[in-house]
Every structure is written in structure tokens, then in C-alpha cells.
Write an enzyme that holds these catalytic residues in place. Structure first.
Site, PDB file in Angstrom:
ATOM      1  N   GLY A   1     -35.485 -10.959  18.368  1.00  8.74           N
ATOM      2  CA  GLY A   1     -36.948 -10.933  18.232  1.00  8.74           C
ATOM      3  C   GLY A   1     -37.565 -12.055  19.058  1.00  8.74           C
TER       4      GLY A   1
ATOM      5  N   ARG B   1     -32.542  -6.221  21.282  1.00 11.06           N
ATOM      6  CA  ARG B   1     -31.448  -6.359  20.330  1.00 11.06           C
ATOM      7  C   ARG B   1     -30.315  -5.513  20.915  1.00 11.06           C
ATOM      8  NH1 ARG B   1     -33.831  -9.169  16.216  1.00 11.06           N
ATOM      9  NH2 ARG B   1     -35.947  -8.591  15.604  1.00 11.06           N
TER      10      ARG B   1
ATOM     11  N   ASP C   1     -29.837 -16.310  15.301  1.00  8.85           N
ATOM     12  CA  ASP C   1     -28.444 -16.324  14.866  1.00  8.85           C
ATOM     13  C   ASP C   1     -27.555 -15.300  15.599  1.00  8.85           C
ATOM     14  OD1 ASP C   1     -26.973 -17.502  12.408  1.00  8.85           O
ATOM     15  OD2 ASP C   1     -26.420 -15.374  12.456  1.00  8.85           O
TER      16      ASP C   1
ATOM     17  N   SER D   1     -28.040 -13.897  18.444  1.00  6.77           N
ATOM     18  CA  SER D   1     -27.941 -14.250  19.867  1.00  6.77           C
ATOM     19  C   SER D   1     -26.908 -15.350  20.061  1.00  6.77           C
ATOM     20  CB  SER D   1     -29.297 -14.725  20.383  1.00  6.77           C
ATOM     21  OG  SER D   1     -30.317 -13.873  19.938  1.00  6.77           O
TER      22      SER D   1
ATOM     23  N   THR E   1     -37.002 -18.394  17.331  1.00  6.00           N
ATOM     24  CA  THR E   1     -37.342 -17.358  16.343  1.00  6.00           C
ATOM     25  C   THR E   1     -38.474 -17.905  15.485  1.00  6.00           C
ATOM     26  OG1 THR E   1     -36.640 -16.262  14.295  1.00  6.00           O
ATOM     27  CG2 THR E   1     -35.385 -18.186  14.918  1.00  6.00           C
TER      28      THR E   1
ATOM     29  N   ASP F   1     -38.679 -17.312  12.456  1.00  2.00           N
ATOM     30  CA  ASP F   1     -38.217 -17.350  11.061  1.00  2.00           C
ATOM     31  C   ASP F   1     -37.801 -18.733  10.545  1.00  2.00           C
ATOM     32  OD1 ASP F   1     -38.576 -14.602  11.119  1.00  2.00           O
ATOM     33  OD2 ASP F   1     -36.475 -14.164  11.531  1.00  2.00           O
TER      34      ASP F   1
ATOM     35  N   ASP G   1     -34.879 -20.014  10.640  1.00  3.42           N
ATOM     36  CA  ASP G   1     -33.697 -19.763   9.803  1.00  3.42           C
ATOM     37  C   ASP G   1     -32.382 -20.106  10.506  1.00  3.42           C
ATOM     38  OD1 ASP G   1     -33.763 -17.767  11.692  1.00  3.42           O
ATOM     39  OD2 ASP G   1     -33.404 -16.131  10.303  1.00  3.42           O
TER      40      ASP G   1
ATOM     41  N   MET H   1     -43.650 -12.510   7.481  1.00  2.00           N
ATOM     42  CA  MET H   1     -42.288 -12.322   8.003  1.00  2.00           C
ATOM     43  C   MET H   1     -41.395 -13.517   7.666  1.00  2.00           C
ATOM     44  SD  MET H   1     -42.530 -10.552  11.736  1.00  2.00           S
ATOM     45  CE  MET H   1     -42.669  -8.781  11.921  1.00  2.00           C
TER      46      MET H   1
ATOM     47  N   ARG I   1     -37.704 -12.745   7.750  1.00  2.00           N
ATOM     48  CA  ARG I   1     -36.402 -12.124   7.421  1.00  2.00           C
ATOM     49  C   ARG I   1     -35.946 -12.621   6.056  1.00  2.00           C
ATOM     50  NH1 ARG I   1     -33.307  -9.100  10.978  1.00  2.00           N
ATOM     51  NH2 ARG I   1     -34.481  -9.785  12.786  1.00  2.00           N
TER      52      ARG I   1
ATOM     53  N   GLY J   1     -53.535 -23.174   0.810  1.00  2.00           N
ATOM     54  CA  GLY J   1     -53.881 -23.426  -0.588  1.00  2.00           C
ATOM     55  C   GLY J   1     -53.701 -22.180  -1.441  1.00  2.00           C
TER      56      GLY J   1
ATOM     57  N   LYS K   1     -62.616 -18.829 -10.755  1.00  2.00           N
ATOM     58  CA  LYS K   1     -62.153 -18.686  -9.360  1.00  2.00           C
ATOM     59  C   LYS K   1     -62.650 -17.369  -8.796  1.00  2.00           C
ATOM     60  CE  LYS K   1     -58.091 -21.463  -8.553  1.00  2.00           C
ATOM     61  NZ  LYS K   1     -56.854 -21.513  -7.808  1.00  2.00           N
ATOM     62  N   LYS K   2     -63.054 -17.417  -7.557  1.00  2.00           N
ATOM     63  CA  LYS K   2     -63.630 -16.219  -6.947  1.00  2.00           C
ATOM     64  C   LYS K   2     -62.566 -15.344  -6.267  1.00  2.00           C
ATOM     65  CE  LYS K   2     -67.879 -16.268  -8.125  1.00  2.00           C
ATOM     66  NZ  LYS K   2     -67.444 -16.574  -9.499  1.00  2.00           N
ATOM     67  N   HIS K   3     -61.439 -15.931  -5.966  1.00  2.00           N
ATOM     68  CA  HIS K   3     -60.394 -15.121  -5.331  1.00  2.00           C
ATOM     69  C   HIS K   3     -59.046 -15.778  -5.593  1.00  2.00           C
ATOM     70  CE1 HIS K   3     -61.364 -18.223  -2.303  1.00  2.00           C
ATOM     71  NE2 HIS K   3     -60.041 -18.335  -2.337  1.00  2.00           N
TER      72      HIS K   3
ATOM     73  N   ILE L   1     -48.137  -9.234  14.379  1.00  2.00           N
ATOM     74  CA  ILE L   1     -49.142 -10.173  14.894  1.00  2.00           C
ATOM     75  C   ILE L   1     -48.578 -11.602  14.823  1.00  2.00           C
ATOM     76  CG2 ILE L   1     -50.337 -10.556  12.688  1.00  2.00           C
ATOM     77  CD1 ILE L   1     -52.972 -10.416  14.241  1.00  2.00           C
TER      78      ILE L   1
ATOM     79  N   ARG M   1     -45.729 -12.594  15.588  1.00  2.00           N
ATOM     80  CA  ARG M   1     -44.787 -12.917  16.667  1.00  2.00           C
ATOM     81  C   ARG M   1     -45.482 -13.168  18.005  1.00  2.00           C
ATOM     82  NH1 ARG M   1     -39.910  -9.391  15.620  1.00  2.00           N
ATOM     83  NH2 ARG M   1     -40.086  -8.614  17.736  1.00  2.00           N
TER      84      ARG M   1
HETATM   85  O1  F6P Z   1     -36.517 -12.367  13.391  1.00  2.00           O
HETATM   86  C1  F6P Z   1     -37.865 -12.249  13.728  1.00  2.00           C
HETATM   87  C2  F6P Z   1     -38.502 -11.111  12.994  1.00  2.00           C
HETATM   88  O2  F6P Z   1     -39.864 -11.027  13.386  1.00  2.00           O
HETATM   89  C3  F6P Z   1     -38.397 -11.167  11.467  1.00  2.00           C
HETATM   90  O3  F6P Z   1     -39.338 -12.054  10.913  1.00  2.00           O
HETATM   91  C4  F6P Z   1     -38.618  -9.733  11.103  1.00  2.00           C
HETATM   92  O4  F6P Z   1     -38.014  -9.440   9.871  1.00  2.00           O
HETATM   93  C5  F6P Z   1     -37.944  -8.991  12.236  1.00  2.00           C
HETATM   94  O5  F6P Z   1     -37.878  -9.893  13.328  1.00  2.00           O
HETATM   95  C6  F6P Z   1     -38.644  -7.738  12.687  1.00  2.00           C
HETATM   96  O6  F6P Z   1     -37.840  -7.146  13.645  1.00  2.00           O
HETATM   97  P1  F6P Z   1     -38.329  -5.982  14.615  1.00  2.00           P
HETATM   98  O7  F6P Z   1     -39.302  -6.562  15.601  1.00  2.00           O
HETATM   99  O8  F6P Z   1     -37.075  -5.521  15.280  1.00  2.00           O
HETATM  100  O9  F6P Z   1     -38.990  -4.967  13.761  1.00  2.00           O
END
Ligand code: F6P
Length: 323
Positions: A11, A72, A103, A105, A127, A129, A131, A171, A173, A187, A215-217, A252, A254
Site C-alpha cells: 500500500g 501487491r 512488512d 515488502s 505505510t 499503519d 505497524d 485504517m 490494518r 478529542g 453534549k451536542k455530539h 482518502i 492514503r
Molecule cells: O496497509 C495500508 C492499508 O491502507 C491498510 O490501512 C488497509 O487495511 C489496506 O492497506 C487497504 O489495502 P488496499 O488498498 O489493497 O485495499
């Protein structure tokens, strides 16, 4: 080291271009030729490899996505498929490969370094994420975080006008960092991540208590790795009668021009990756820890359990600030 190649894989994330630029410029500065592999490992197999010059990376630092394109490529797990890619590097005399991605990659790069000792590999964590082990932050995380913040700020306006509870699915993952950081930054009343337990009844009571206080929302941030926004809404409304709406922010997150933090991180990590190749290092991922550049063996990166990149103190704070 006379020739290296760079690719982006998995990604995409904002700041990948800045990382490619740093690799290319630093290498050329040190009289190393650089080749760009287009479409990640797919391009490596298909020999979509082209020489990059200083000008190839001009006007790219501010652009989201990756001008080398990404893909991918599950086929790269096959040894005979990898052999084709390795041969395409060897026939050009390429001795070093920089892989920018997540990971999966890194695993491709690790296999290359295991199978051919004449090609060094270095991974750069790219990434949204956050992660990847061996770094406090991945390239793209900060930009995605800011995109979420901007979106939630806008959602909050309409949430207030209609006194609604908004559930925002982000997002990440299997990682809850984007949810946790963004929840703290906007917040949010509640943050649901895969790393922390939750009780929907408690969450419902908290939201109701807020409404009773005027609270309003209410904003609930839910990490995609934990549950979907829709299932969160249906679970929540079993306990309380609120006008709930779900927003799935999706891809959006990404896109967009990388933030200053991501551009600097990408530039530092890109430059460091080239330094490591020049000093003969291989099979390592670069990262930043406590604002210092570090390199960690791929084996260590893969073998440890997922690093938690926040403290209990930060978790406690999110609770304390969202009463
Ligand atoms: O790893 C990045 C990521 O945007 C994740 O946050 C998400 O789960 C995944 O890739 C979405 O993958 P794709 O673009 O293949 O749908």
C-alpha cells in the site's frame, strides 16, 4: 557499491516520493548509479527497471503516492519467480536494493538477501499503519493522521448541528495507532483499537452520560482492525437510542501531500538507507527511535511480537481527557 535500485511496494503512503528522492540524491552525490524499479516486485520480475537521474526526482518531495508506482505481488513468495527478479538486478550489476514499504515488502527483501549474498537489501518503513517493528514512526503515518483529523473536524460540525453520534472507521490494518493518535487529537469520546479491550455497554453509558450533561455530539473512532464502523453502530444502538451515523474514511487516508514530519522522516531514512548500503550492511530495516536513526535486522523485526508504540500513560490520558 556502484549501482543500487529502489522500489516501493504494498500500500502506498504519503512521503514515499520523498524517500525515493533522498535515496536517489544521496546515492548520486556519492557517485552511485540508481535504478528505479517500477510497480514494486512486479516490476522487478517484469524487468521494468530504469535508470534515475537527479532530475527524475525533481518536483516530487511534495507529492503523495509514489511515482515508481506500487503493487501487491504475492507471486514473489515463489522462489523461481524471485530468481527472475534477482537475475534482472544482476544483469545490470546492481549490488544494493532499497525497498520502501511495509512488512510484506520487507519479507521479499529478506528473501533476496538470503538467496544472493551479492545483493544487499535495506528496508525503509513506508505505510500509513505505523505497524512495523524497529521504528517509532513509519513514513505516511503523520500525513494520514492529519487527514483523519481534518475529516473528523469537518464531521464534528455537522454532528453538532444535528446532535448526532458519529462513528468514524479509520485504517491501520491490525494496528490501532491511527485510531489512538487521531482520537486523542480530535478529542474523541471513545477510541476502539485492537490492542485495548472495550465494553460496548460502558461505551453506551458514557455516550448517554455526555448527552445528559448537554453534549451536542459524540465522536467514536474505531480502528478497522477491531471492527467495522457499521458493526460498532449496531452494537452501540442495542444499548442506547442515539441518532448514530457511520463514516468510513477509506483510501482518502492514503493520499495527499506529505506533512513536514513525513518529508523529514522520509529524507532522513532514505539517506540513512544509502549510508548503510555504502558501509556493506544488508538485510536490515531502518527506523527512528527516540529521534535517532537505527537499523534493525529483518529477523529481529519479524521475530518479535508487534511493538507497541505508545505508553500506558498515553492510554490513560485518552481516558482522562474524554470524560
Ligand atoms: O496497509 C495500508 C492499508 O491502507 C491498510 O490501512 C488497509 O487495511 C489496506 O492497506 C487497504 O489495502 P488496499 O488498498 O489493497 O485495499
Amino acid at each position: 557499491m556502484k549501482k543500487i535500485a529502489v522500489l516501493t511496494s504494498g500500500g502506498d503512503s504519503p512521503g514515499m516520493n520523498a524517500a525515493i528522492r533522498a535515496v536517489v540524491r544521496k546515492a548520486i552525490y556519492h557517485n552511485i548509479e540508481v535504478y528505479g524499479v517500477y510497480q514494486g516486485y512486479l516490476g522487478l520480475i517484469n524487468d521494468d527497471i530504469h535508470k534515475l537521474e537527479l532530475g527524475s526526482v525533481g518536483d516530487t518531495i511534495q507529492r503523495g503516492g509514489t511515482f515508481l508506482y506500487s503493487a501487491r505481488c504475492p507471486e514473489f513468495k515463489e522462489k523461481d519467480v524471485r530468481a527472475k527478479g534477482i537475475e534482472n538486478l544482476r544483469k545490470r550489476g546492481i549490488e544494493g536494493l532499497v525497498v520502501i514499504g511495509g512488512d510484506g515488502s520487507y519479507r521479499g527483501a529478506q528473501r533476496i538477501s538470503e538467496e544472493c549474498k551479492d545483493i544487499q537489501t535495506i528496508g525503509i518503513p513506508g505505510t500509513i499503519d505505523n505497524d512495523i517493528n524497529g521504528t517509532d514512526f513509519t513514513i505516511g503515518f503523520d500525513t494520514a493522521l492529519n487527514t483523519i483529523i481534518d475529516s473528523v473536524d469537518k464531521i464534528r460540525d455537522t454532528a453538532s448541528s444535528h446532535a448526532r453520534t458519529f462513528i468514524i472507521e479509520v485504517m491501520g490494518r491490525d494496528c490501532g495507532d491511527l485510531a489512538l493518535w487521531s482520537g486523542l487529537a480530535v478529542g474523541a469520546e471513545t477510541i476502539i483499537t485492537p490492542e485495548t479491550s472495550y465494553d460496548m455497554k460502558d461505551i453506551a453509558e458514557k455516550i448517554q452520560h455526555g448527552i445528559d450533561r448537554g453534549k451536542k455530539h459524540s465522536i467514536i473512532i474505531v480502528a478497522e482492525g477491531c471492527m467495522t464502523g457499521d458493526s460498532c453502530a449496531s452494537e452501540l444502538t442495542k444499548y442506547i437510542n442515539v441518532d448514530a451515523r457511520v463514516s468510513v474514511l477509506g483510501h482518502i487516508q492514503r493520499g495527499g501531500s506529505p506533512t513536514g514530519a513525513d518529508r523529514v522522516l522520509a529524507s532522513r531514512l532514505g539517506g540513512y538507507a544509502v549510508e548503510l548500503l555504502m558501509s556493506g550492511d544488508s538485510a536490515k530495516g531502518v527506523g527512528i527511535k527516540d529521534n535517532k536513526l537505527i537499523a534493525t535486522d529483518f529477523n529481529t523485526i519479524f521475530n518479535g511480537s508487534s511493538e507497541v508504540k505508545y505508553t500506558q500513560r498515553m492510554l490513560d490520558l485518552t481516558k482522562e481527557l474524554s470524560i
